[in-house]
Design a protein around this motif. Structure first.
Motif, PDB file in Angstrom:
ATOM      1  N   THR A 184      43.596  70.212  30.619  1.00  0.00           N
ATOM      2  CA  THR A 184      42.844  71.003  29.647  1.00  0.00           C
ATOM      3  C   THR A 184      43.465  70.823  28.266  1.00  0.00           C
ATOM      4  O   THR A 184      44.651  70.506  28.145  1.00  0.00           O
ATOM      5  N   SER A 217      39.065  67.660  35.603  1.00  0.00           N
ATOM      6  CA  SER A 217      39.791  67.607  36.877  1.00  0.00           C
ATOM      7  C   SER A 217      39.352  66.391  37.676  1.00  0.00           C
ATOM      8  O   SER A 217      38.159  66.129  37.815  1.00  0.00           O
ATOM      9  N   GLU A 230      35.555  68.184  37.874  1.00  0.00           N
ATOM     10  CA  GLU A 230      35.296  69.164  36.815  1.00  0.00           C
ATOM     11  C   GLU A 230      35.235  68.441  35.475  1.00  0.00           C
ATOM     12  O   GLU A 230      36.111  67.660  35.138  1.00  0.00           O
ATOM     13  N   LYS A 266      44.278  68.487  37.168  1.00  0.00           N
ATOM     14  CA  LYS A 266      43.493  69.245  36.204  1.00  0.00           C
ATOM     15  C   LYS A 266      44.170  69.176  34.846  1.00  0.00           C
ATOM     16  O   LYS A 266      45.359  69.455  34.713  1.00  0.00           O
TER      17      LYS A 266
END
Length: 247
Positions: free
Chosen positions: A229, A71, A32, A227
């Motif tokens: 963010t 990710s 990702e 992951k």
């Protein structure tokens, strides 16, 4: 017109706390790489007057800050270090050659005979007075790869101290010390191929502050995914990120 469906080679750099660059890590299988320019927040001044009650008199749109979602499912010390917000250091455990130690034991339980990671190649177990030598299989069992010994309840070892002589090869690797950072400061550089057109894109994020959002489950039965963010930093006079579509 065409769609966007990409494969990509993505490099991630761990920046110093002051934002200085210290090089990209090797390619990681990045599953990702999502960029969001930020939601727009609207500030509205609404009329309370009789003639136009409830109508918008002024509307100002305030742009939100850009964010990144990243990710990775390549798992090594570097990516797990990122997931744990930790420091990754070189691990060097020296050779143990007939190293003497004392170990307090209780029958029916397991005990470490060396730090985890060592593979025991030879072990001599004696009583505290260093007179009686105990037998492997009868008095204790050994997990050499785990550097652990089990005290057999039906053997002759009683609760108390044992005298150990341990031999094991050196251990090298990396060690993660977790939670040394409140967030990770990273740069991301991705060379993406749009499979719908065969053409390439370059995604460049110079500076972002990200935090891991999920557990690292070593026994989940599925491949682990790290992951991360967080917000993208914007330097004065510079775009927060760029996307180049190559001809």
């Amino acid at each position: 017109m065409s769609g966007l469906l990409c494969s990509g080679n993505v490099n991630i750099a761990l920046l110093n706390d002051d934002g200085t660059f210290k090089g990209y890590l090797g390619l990681k299988n990045t599953v990702e790489l999502a960029l969001n320019p930020g939601a727009v927040n609207s500030q509205v001044r609404v009329s309370k007057m009789i003639a136009d009650f409830g109508q918008n008199l002024d509307t100002v749109n305030i742009p939100g800050g850009p964010t990144i979602a990243l990710s990775v499912d390549d798992v090594d010390a570097d990516t797990v270090g990122m997931a744990f917000r930790g420091d990754v250091a070189t691990l060097n455990l020296p050779v143990l050659t007939a190293a003497a130690s004392t170990l307090a034991v209780v029958p029916g339980m397991w005990f470490p005979v060396a730090p985890a990671g060592y593979k025991i190649t030879a072990l001599v177990v004696k009583d505290a007075a260093d007179v009686v030598t105990f037998d492997l299989g009868t008095d204790y069992t050994l997990d050499p790869d785990g550097a652990m010994m089990y005290i057999v309840p039906t053997g002759t070892i009683v609760a108390g101290n044992l005298s150990l002589t341990v031999t094991a090869a050196a251990v090298t690797g990396k060690r993660i010390s977790p939670a040394t950072k409140s967030a990770l400061r990273v740069a991301v550089r991705g060379r993406m191929k749009n499979l719908a057109t065969g053409k390439f894109l370059i995604v460049n994020v110079p500076d972002a502050s990200v935090s891991p959002g999920e557990n690292v489950d070593f026994l989940s039965g599925n491949y682990a995914v790290n992951k991360m963010t967080g917000p993208i930093r914007t330097a004065v006079g510079q775009p927060p990120y760029t996307v180049d579509f190559l001809d």
